[in-house]
Scaffold this motif. Structure first.
Motif, PDB file in Angstrom:
ATOM      1  N   ASN A   1      53.732 -22.263 -43.507  1.00 41.70           N
ATOM      2  CA  ASN A   1      53.451 -23.519 -42.773  1.00 41.70           C
ATOM      3  C   ASN A   1      52.308 -24.327 -43.408  1.00 41.70           C
ATOM      4  OD1 ASN A   1      55.370 -22.840 -40.799  1.00 41.70           O
ATOM      5  ND2 ASN A   1      53.852 -21.503 -39.809  1.00 41.70           N
ATOM      6  N   LEU A   2      52.392 -24.552 -44.667  1.00 40.42           N
ATOM      7  CA  LEU A   2      51.315 -25.247 -45.380  1.00 40.42           C
ATOM      8  C   LEU A   2      51.442 -26.762 -45.186  1.00 40.42           C
ATOM      9  CD1 LEU A   2      49.049 -24.100 -47.220  1.00 40.42           C
ATOM     10  CD2 LEU A   2      50.378 -24.918 -49.151  1.00 40.42           C
ATOM     11  N   ASN A   3      50.323 -27.370 -44.813  1.00 38.50           N
ATOM     12  CA  ASN A   3      50.297 -28.823 -44.593  1.00 38.50           C
ATOM     13  C   ASN A   3      49.140 -29.439 -45.354  1.00 38.50           C
ATOM     14  OD1 ASN A   3      52.352 -29.554 -42.422  1.00 38.50           O
ATOM     15  ND2 ASN A   3      51.337 -27.734 -41.578  1.00 38.50           N
ATOM     16  N   LYS A   4      49.410 -30.588 -45.901  1.00 33.25           N
ATOM     17  CA  LYS A   4      48.338 -31.282 -46.641  1.00 33.25           C
ATOM     18  C   LYS A   4      48.568 -32.781 -46.515  1.00 33.25           C
ATOM     19  CE  LYS A   4      45.191 -31.998 -49.938  1.00 33.25           C
ATOM     20  NZ  LYS A   4      43.791 -31.671 -49.764  1.00 33.25           N
TER      21      LYS A   4
ATOM     22  N   LEU B   1      52.226 -32.491 -48.162  1.00 31.35           N
ATOM     23  CA  LEU B   1      52.983 -31.251 -47.934  1.00 31.35           C
ATOM     24  C   LEU B   1      53.203 -31.096 -46.429  1.00 31.35           C
ATOM     25  CD1 LEU B   1      51.042 -28.746 -50.250  1.00 31.35           C
ATOM     26  CD2 LEU B   1      53.209 -29.891 -50.755  1.00 31.35           C
ATOM     27  N   SER B   2      54.429 -30.740 -46.067  1.00 28.69           N
ATOM     28  CA  SER B   2      54.731 -30.631 -44.642  1.00 28.69           C
ATOM     29  C   SER B   2      55.454 -29.309 -44.360  1.00 28.69           C
ATOM     30  CB  SER B   2      55.597 -31.831 -44.253  1.00 28.69           C
ATOM     31  OG  SER B   2      55.859 -31.826 -42.891  1.00 28.69           O
ATOM     32  N   ASN B   3      54.727 -28.452 -43.658  1.00 30.24           N
ATOM     33  CA  ASN B   3      55.284 -27.149 -43.261  1.00 30.24           C
ATOM     34  C   ASN B   3      56.004 -26.413 -44.378  1.00 30.24           C
ATOM     35  OD1 ASN B   3      54.454 -26.851 -40.613  1.00 30.24           O
ATOM     36  ND2 ASN B   3      55.995 -28.328 -39.915  1.00 30.24           N
ATOM     37  N   ILE B   4      55.287 -26.203 -45.446  1.00 28.82           N
ATOM     38  CA  ILE B   4      55.875 -25.509 -46.603  1.00 28.82           C
ATOM     39  C   ILE B   4      55.847 -23.997 -46.361  1.00 28.82           C
ATOM     40  CG2 ILE B   4      55.559 -24.984 -49.067  1.00 28.82           C
ATOM     41  CD1 ILE B   4      56.443 -27.830 -48.796  1.00 28.82           C
TER      42      ILE B   4
ATOM     43  N   THR C   1      44.586 -22.605 -55.589  1.00 28.84           N
ATOM     44  CA  THR C   1      43.267 -22.723 -54.932  1.00 28.84           C
ATOM     45  C   THR C   1      42.353 -23.780 -55.543  1.00 28.84           C
ATOM     46  OG1 THR C   1      41.997 -21.061 -56.166  1.00 28.84           O
ATOM     47  CG2 THR C   1      43.344 -20.239 -54.328  1.00 28.84           C
ATOM     48  N   ILE C   2      42.921 -24.726 -56.284  1.00 27.54           N
ATOM     49  CA  ILE C   2      42.049 -25.807 -56.769  1.00 27.54           C
ATOM     50  C   ILE C   2      42.155 -27.026 -55.848  1.00 27.54           C
ATOM     51  CG2 ILE C   2      41.887 -25.087 -59.180  1.00 27.54           C
ATOM     52  CD1 ILE C   2      44.066 -27.039 -59.899  1.00 27.54           C
ATOM     53  N   ASP C   3      42.949 -26.912 -54.823  1.00 21.62           N
ATOM     54  CA  ASP C   3      43.006 -27.929 -53.764  1.00 21.62           C
ATOM     55  C   ASP C   3      43.149 -27.175 -52.447  1.00 21.62           C
ATOM     56  OD1 ASP C   3      43.076 -30.338 -52.520  1.00 21.62           O
ATOM     57  OD2 ASP C   3      44.923 -31.065 -53.455  1.00 21.62           O
ATOM     58  N   ARG C   4      42.641 -27.786 -51.406  1.00 20.46           N
ATOM     59  CA  ARG C   4      42.681 -27.085 -50.106  1.00 20.46           C
ATOM     60  C   ARG C   4      43.670 -27.766 -49.168  1.00 20.46           C
ATOM     61  NH1 ARG C   4      38.715 -23.224 -48.681  1.00 20.46           N
ATOM     62  NH2 ARG C   4      36.985 -23.155 -50.155  1.00 20.46           N
ATOM     63  N   ALA C   5      44.508 -26.962 -48.550  1.00 21.62           N
ATOM     64  CA  ALA C   5      45.434 -27.497 -47.539  1.00 21.62           C
ATOM     65  C   ALA C   5      44.685 -27.575 -46.210  1.00 21.62           C
ATOM     66  CB  ALA C   5      46.632 -26.571 -47.409  1.00 21.62           C
ATOM     67  N   GLU C   6      45.234 -28.405 -45.299  1.00 22.49           N
ATOM     68  CA  GLU C   6      44.554 -28.521 -43.992  1.00 22.49           C
ATOM     69  C   GLU C   6      44.906 -27.359 -43.072  1.00 22.49           C
ATOM     70  OE1 GLU C   6      45.513 -32.891 -44.824  1.00 22.49           O
ATOM     71  OE2 GLU C   6      46.471 -32.068 -43.029  1.00 22.49           O
ATOM     72  N   SER C   7      46.155 -26.973 -43.159  1.00 23.81           N
ATOM     73  CA  SER C   7      46.564 -25.865 -42.289  1.00 23.81           C
ATOM     74  C   SER C   7      47.622 -25.021 -42.989  1.00 23.81           C
ATOM     75  CB  SER C   7      47.098 -26.420 -40.966  1.00 23.81           C
ATOM     76  OG  SER C   7      48.248 -27.201 -41.206  1.00 23.81           O
ATOM     77  N   GLY C   8      47.851 -23.882 -42.437  1.00 25.42           N
ATOM     78  CA  GLY C   8      48.817 -22.968 -43.039  1.00 25.42           C
ATOM     79  C   GLY C   8      48.114 -21.774 -43.633  1.00 25.42           C
ATOM     80  N   GLU C   9      48.887 -20.911 -44.229  1.00 24.91           N
ATOM     81  CA  GLU C   9      48.307 -19.701 -44.814  1.00 24.91           C
ATOM     82  C   GLU C   9      48.900 -19.450 -46.199  1.00 24.91           C
ATOM     83  OE1 GLU C   9      47.705 -16.659 -41.121  1.00 24.91           O
ATOM     84  OE2 GLU C   9      49.729 -17.452 -41.425  1.00 24.91           O
TER      85      GLU C   9
END
Lengths: 404, 223
Positions: free
Chosen positions: B7-10, B22-25, B54-62
């Motif tokens: 559930n990666l979001n950016k 990125l939407s719910n990857i 890890t050179i950019d940070r997502a807002e949510s997800g794992e």
């Protein structure tokens, strides 16, 4: 750490022209500081020598009633000077003692007149003072007068001319005597050249109607041991005022202190200029290497490691610029050390606040070298701190985006 | 499982507008995979690779790498992870111009601080041999062609034997023949080294080399 140093070294060689310009600013500043410090030290050295050799010796012994506000007042005579001199000469470190009579007089050439300090000097004067070595014409003969070159020129006088010397004798009455100029002195001390005349001690005493002297000047084996020897001199001369050359030249030593402060300000100004130059260079470097910073962070360099890379660059620029400055400073100073600087040709007879005349040479001051190198390196590291901190805050992705 | 993305979001801020990158990857990768992320420009390929790397940070997800959660790590911990686990290949190669080919490739090994000078030398020369650059170790990047520079970049990414190699459009700056050569090289190294490759591309020719293809559009995985 070694790897980061190696990288930093390669980085500073990348923009050769910019690096060379930064080096030049820094090294020129360092070189100027070294030159200034060495020149001033040279001036101080000559000044101290001139004060000691022509004015103060290492110590002056004066009457307990000596009035500093009226140094040439005839009331300041020192009694039993011969016995006192003998006692002082018995001290192992004393190399010589000279009696002098000093009094204010008016020098008259029948057209003009000028106030002078007239000095009666004894046969042992050359044990303490260097006057004799600077006689450029004639010598001090019985009934004759030695006078400074500048004073003679100002009054249109030369050897074998007659002058009148008018002064107040011990009883207070004015006396005017005719004297023959038998010698001209061109010393390295402007006071001797501009405002002093010398005659034989016994003749001066006879004219002043006294058998006393105004001071005994003592020369020891080391001018810098003033504090060490002073108690022994004082013990040999009880109830007598003992003045060291340092005390007698307080005005001049205060000026030396001022000069040192000025040197500090100068060093600070140079370093501010260098810091601005280095900050600019480092910021340009950060901007140019943005993509590389991103790559390094992506490869696993920590923020601190990338920041250290820029601090090392600053350190290397400072060290290299400082070392180059030392070499340049040595070259500049070599000229002034071997050839010297003709103060009289530059300033004429003007009082520059230091007892120096003619060609003055600079000195070599290790302290200035160490200080300049430390300051240059430290200033460069300080200058790199802000760009390095900026790098720490940069995100790898932001840096990489600039090129993609 | 080597990598798990849940559930990666950016979202990017572009001026006053929020752009969902990125939407719910959701994505899983096994060790030694050779996977392409395909999609048009602006679809979120690079953002996804950057977040995984890890050179950019997502807002949510794992994001889990070897069952280690990456999202809550500090900057220094992430740098340590990148140093040990990831190899990066960039579209513009991103070699350090003042360093020679050898020095560029040795950089990740120097950072690891666990190899002696002779070990580093053997590893670098071996890797340069594998990517076909033997004899060019003393050249500077600017003395090489684009294809050669990308080979250096691949050697740099693989020399430390990372678990995962992330390549962002590795062939975009190369002609099609050289691009294919580079992908072939990556593929053969994937088989030899066992590192999992995840690369982005929008080139149909390159996509066909991938063992697995993930299509992404408007920040969402299509298939």
């Amino acid at each position: 750490m070694t790897y980061l140093f190696k990288l930093a070294f390669k980085n500073i060689l990348r923009s050769k022209i910019r690096t060379i310009l930064t080096f030049l600013i820094l090294s020129f500043g360092v070189a100027l500081y070294i030159l200034l410090a060495c020149l001033m030290a040279g001036f101080d050295k000559v000044s101290i020598k001139n004060v000691i050799d022509f004015e103060t010796g290492h110590y002056k012994l004066r009457s307990p009633d000596f009035d500093e506000d009226h140094p040439y007042d005839l009331k300041n005579y020192l009694e039993n000077s011969q016995a006192l001199k003998t006692r002082v000469l018995k001290l192992g470190f004393v190399q010589g003692a000279a009696e002098r009579v000093q009094f204010l007089a008016e020098l008259d050439n029948s057209i003009d007149s000028a106030p002078v300090v007239a000095v009666g000097i004894g046969p042992q004067d050359n044990q303490v003072f260097s006057l004799e070595q600077y006689i450029i014409e004639g010598r001090l003969e019985p009934g004759g007068l030695l006078m400074g070159k500048s004073l003679a020129q100002d009054m249109g006088l030369q050897k074998d001319d007659l002058i009148y010397l008018t002064f107040r004798a011990q009883q207070g009455m004015y006396t005017s005597i005719e004297m023959l100029i038998t010698g001209i002195v061109n010393s390295a001390n402007p006071q001797v050249n501009n405002s002093m005349v010398f005659m034989n001690l016994d003749e001066a005493q006879k004219q002043l109607n006294t058998k006393q002297v105004t001071d005994i000047t003592v020369k020891t084996d080391a001018f810098f041991k003033v504090k060490e020897y002073e108690p022994q001199i004082k013990a040999a001369a009880p109830n007598i005022q003992v003045y060291s050359w340092k005390k007698l030249s307080e005005d001049f030593t205060a000026m030396m202190t001022m000069k040192r402060k000025f040197q500090g300000i100068f060093l600070l100004m140079i370093m501010v200029i260098a810091v601005v130059g280095i900050v600019n260079t480092m910021l340009m470097s950060v901007y140019e290497k943005k993509a590389e910073i991103g790559t390094m962070k992506a490869l696993g360099f920590t923020d601190q490691e990338v920041s250290n890379l820029f601090l090392f660059e600053g350190f290397l620029i400072g060290l290299a610029g400082g070392l180059m400055g030392l070499i340049l400073g040595t070259l500049f100073n070599s000229w002034f050390y071997f050839v010297g600087m003709d103060i009289t040709a530059m300033m004429g007879d003007q009082d520059i606040g230091m007892p120096i005349m003619g060609v003055v040479r600079s000195a070599w001051i290790a302290d200035a070298y160490i200080k300049a190198l430390l300051f240059a390196t430290l200033a460069s590291i300080v200058a790199s701190y802000y760009p390095a901190k900026k790098v720490t805050k940069m995100e790898a992705m932001e840096c990489l985006r600039t090129v993609q | 499982m080597l990598l798990q993305v849940k559930n990666l979001n950016k979202t990017y801020r572009s001026g006053k507008v929020d752009v969902k990158a990125l939407s719910n990857i959701n994505l899983n990768l096994e060790p030694a995979e050779f996977t392409a992320i395909a999609g048009p420009s602006g679809s979120g390929k690079t953002t996804l690779l950057n977040c995984i790397g890890t050179i950019d940070r997502a807002e949510s997800g794992e994001i889990f790498l070897d069952n280690v959660e990456l999202m809550g790590k500090s900057r220094n911990e992430l740098a340590q992870l990148r140093k040990e686990y990831f190899g990066f290949i960039f579209q513009t190669y991103n070699l350090i111009p003042v360093l020679t080919v050898f020095e560029n490739v040795e950089m990740p090994l120097k950072l690891l601080r666990k190899y002696s000078g002779s070990e580093i030398k053997d590893k670098v020369l071996g890797m340069l041999n594998q990517v076909g650059l033997a004899g060019l170790e003393n050249r500077r990047p600017l003395e090489l062609s684009g294809g050669q520079q990308q080979r250096v970049s691949i050697a740099r990414a693989l020399v430390k034997h990372p678990k995962m190699v992330l390549a962002d459009e590795p062939t975009a700056n190369l002609d099609s023949k050289t691009g294919e050569e580079i992908v072939d090289l990556m593929k053969s190294l994937n088989e030899q080294e066992g590192a999992s490759f995840l690369f982005s591309t929008h080139d149909q020719l390159i996509m066909k080399h991938a063992k697995r293809l993930i299509k992404i559009r408007d920040g969402m995985i299509e298939s």
